[in-house]
Design a protein around this motif. Sequence first.
Motif, mmCIF file in Angstrom:
data_model
loop_
_atom_site.group_PDB
_atom_site.id
_atom_site.type_symbol
_atom_site.label_atom_id
_atom_site.label_comp_id
_atom_site.label_asym_id
_atom_site.label_seq_id
_atom_site.Cartn_x
_atom_site.Cartn_y
_atom_site.Cartn_z
ATOM 1 N N HIS A 32 0.841 -1.203 0.000
ATOM 2 C CA HIS A 32 0.000 0.000 0.000
ATOM 3 C C HIS A 32 0.872 1.248 0.000
ATOM 4 O O HIS A 32 0.552 2.248 -0.632
ATOM 5 N N TRP A 33 1.990 1.173 0.684
ATOM 6 C CA TRP A 33 2.907 2.308 0.736
ATOM 7 C C TRP A 33 3.558 2.550 -0.627
ATOM 8 O O TRP A 33 3.667 3.685 -1.098
ATOM 9 N N VAL A 34 3.970 1.458 -1.288
ATOM 10 C CA VAL A 34 4.590 1.581 -2.620
ATOM 11 C C VAL A 34 3.626 2.270 -3.588
ATOM 12 O O VAL A 34 4.007 3.163 -4.346
ATOM 13 N N GLU A 35 2.354 1.889 -3.509
ATOM 14 C CA GLU A 35 1.360 2.522 -4.405
ATOM 15 C C GLU A 35 1.296 4.021 -4.169
ATOM 16 O O GLU A 35 1.124 4.798 -5.097
ATOM 17 N N ARG A 36 1.442 4.437 -2.912
ATOM 18 C CA ARG A 36 1.370 5.873 -2.588
ATOM 19 C C ARG A 36 2.630 6.607 -3.051
ATOM 20 O O ARG A 36 2.562 7.733 -3.540
ATOM 21 N N LEU A 37 3.771 5.945 -2.932
ATOM 22 C CA LEU A 37 5.011 6.570 -3.426
ATOM 23 C C LEU A 37 4.978 6.688 -4.952
ATOM 24 O O LEU A 37 5.440 7.672 -5.528
ATOM 25 N N GLU A 38 4.414 5.668 -5.594
ATOM 26 C CA GLU A 38 4.323 5.717 -7.063
ATOM 27 C C GLU A 38 3.404 6.850 -7.508
ATOM 28 O O GLU A 38 3.591 7.424 -8.574
ATOM 29 N N VAL A 66 3.232 9.760 -6.045
ATOM 30 C CA VAL A 66 4.071 10.972 -6.018
ATOM 31 C C VAL A 66 4.950 10.995 -7.276
ATOM 32 O O VAL A 66 5.050 12.021 -7.964
ATOM 33 N N GLN A 67 5.531 9.858 -7.595
ATOM 34 C CA GLN A 67 6.418 9.808 -8.775
ATOM 35 C C GLN A 67 5.669 10.118 -10.067
ATOM 36 O O GLN A 67 6.258 10.627 -11.018
ATOM 37 N N GLN A 68 4.362 9.819 -10.059
ATOM 38 C CA GLN A 68 3.582 10.019 -11.290
ATOM 39 C C GLN A 68 3.678 11.454 -11.815
ATOM 40 O O GLN A 68 3.688 11.693 -13.017
ATOM 41 N N VAL A 69 3.767 12.412 -10.893
ATOM 42 C CA VAL A 69 3.851 13.826 -11.273
ATOM 43 C C VAL A 69 5.060 14.079 -12.182
ATOM 44 O O VAL A 69 5.061 15.005 -12.986
ATOM 45 N N PHE A 70 6.087 13.242 -12.041
ATOM 46 C CA PHE A 70 7.359 13.511 -12.722
ATOM 47 C C PHE A 70 7.555 12.689 -13.988
ATOM 48 O O PHE A 70 8.554 12.851 -14.680
#
Length: 395
Positions: free
Chosen positions: A337-343, A345-349
Amino acid sequence: MYIPLFQQLDSLLTATRDYWQFLPFATPPGQWQHSYPEMYQWLAQLKDDDLQLYRDDPEQLARALLPWIPEAKALLALSELKSLPQVSRPLPRGMDAGVPGRKWQQLEAFNGAMPALGLPWLEWCAGKGFLGRVLAASHFMPVTSLEWQAGLCEAGQAAAHKLKLPMTFVQGDAFSADSEQYIVPEQHAVALHACGDLHVSLLSRVARKKGQAVSVSPCCYHLIRGHAYEPMSAVARNSQLSLSKQDLKLPLQETVTAGNRVRNLRFLEVSYRLGFDSLQRNILGQDSYLPVPNVQKALLNEGFEAFCRWAAGQKQLPLPGNIDFAVWQNEGEQRYHWVERLELVQQVFRRPLELWLVYDRACFMEEAGYRVSVGTFCDKPITPRNILIHAERTP
Ligand SMILES: C[S@@+](CC[C@H](N)C(=O)[O-])C[C@H]1O[C@@H](n2cnc3c(N)ncnc32)[C@H](O)[C@@H]1O
């Protein structure tokens, strides 16, 4: 013309690299809780439905992240690309025989975005020459199609013969010195989805041999021969960013709305991997990610314990006898679940990083004396790799 755009993107991406230049898998929640406590709180309270909402709406995502990543707004604005003007070029019937539906739409759109320069064509990494076929049929100029796989060359040549198109296939390695003979000044060279270094090799050779025009739609930026990205342009060589192969995969991680079966399978595999990672950190008393090779999907049906025993065997890690596998499986699910949330954030970039790479190519061609235009040649549902770089040599 593209140098200022590159520089703007470059300084924004450099300033924000802590938010995208990392591996979500290898980043346990505690690290972010410590470094970015408020953002961590916001991410941790997101429901799965919220995640989907933000994935589908990049503007809302950028707005939500503004308190911590004020650069998100400018990055989003810089990610907008104009669509290239399209000329409708009707094709004879039967041309689409054997071409998968989406591919056909890509080909028509790529062809529609090509200026008619009245030059012979060179199709780089042609596959069966689908693009070459379309170009030959609508521009009435000969096409040379270079492809590595002999079988594809034979199939492409046979189809061209049947359709009475002026196409010549050459079987060759795009990287070899021998292939350079096919790049000549009076020519329009094209590459649709030639991976990584393959389209880079075309651009640099066209520039060196003073080819009249070249159009490429890049893809698979991470498929490079070196260990890390080697910028093409002088302006990118001055950047402080240095991109690993892992970083180069970021633009390709599109958030496709996968069906339930695919989502469940991904959940199972990723949470098992993360659970095993937490377990190995505990056993070895070390705090670093241990990559495990690809797994046969059937093994996932045998459950988490079986997966751990297989992974431990792969890494020659002896497992103690008293492991409570349910605890580590649960740990893996939390981390998933945490990895999905970090991904998220990365999506913006993702798109900004893709444009950084695209503008590096555009600046390189400008530095070599070409007039360059960059834009999209089709909508994203037809292909997410929808960017076209077109360069024409200025007199
Ligand atoms: C992703 S496909 C694109 C094919 C085609 N341009 C299209 O869009 O349908 C990449 C093609 O590059 C070819 N290829 C890979 N390495 C190559 C090399 N070193 N030299 C020439 N062709 C190569 C592959 O065989 C494959 O047909």
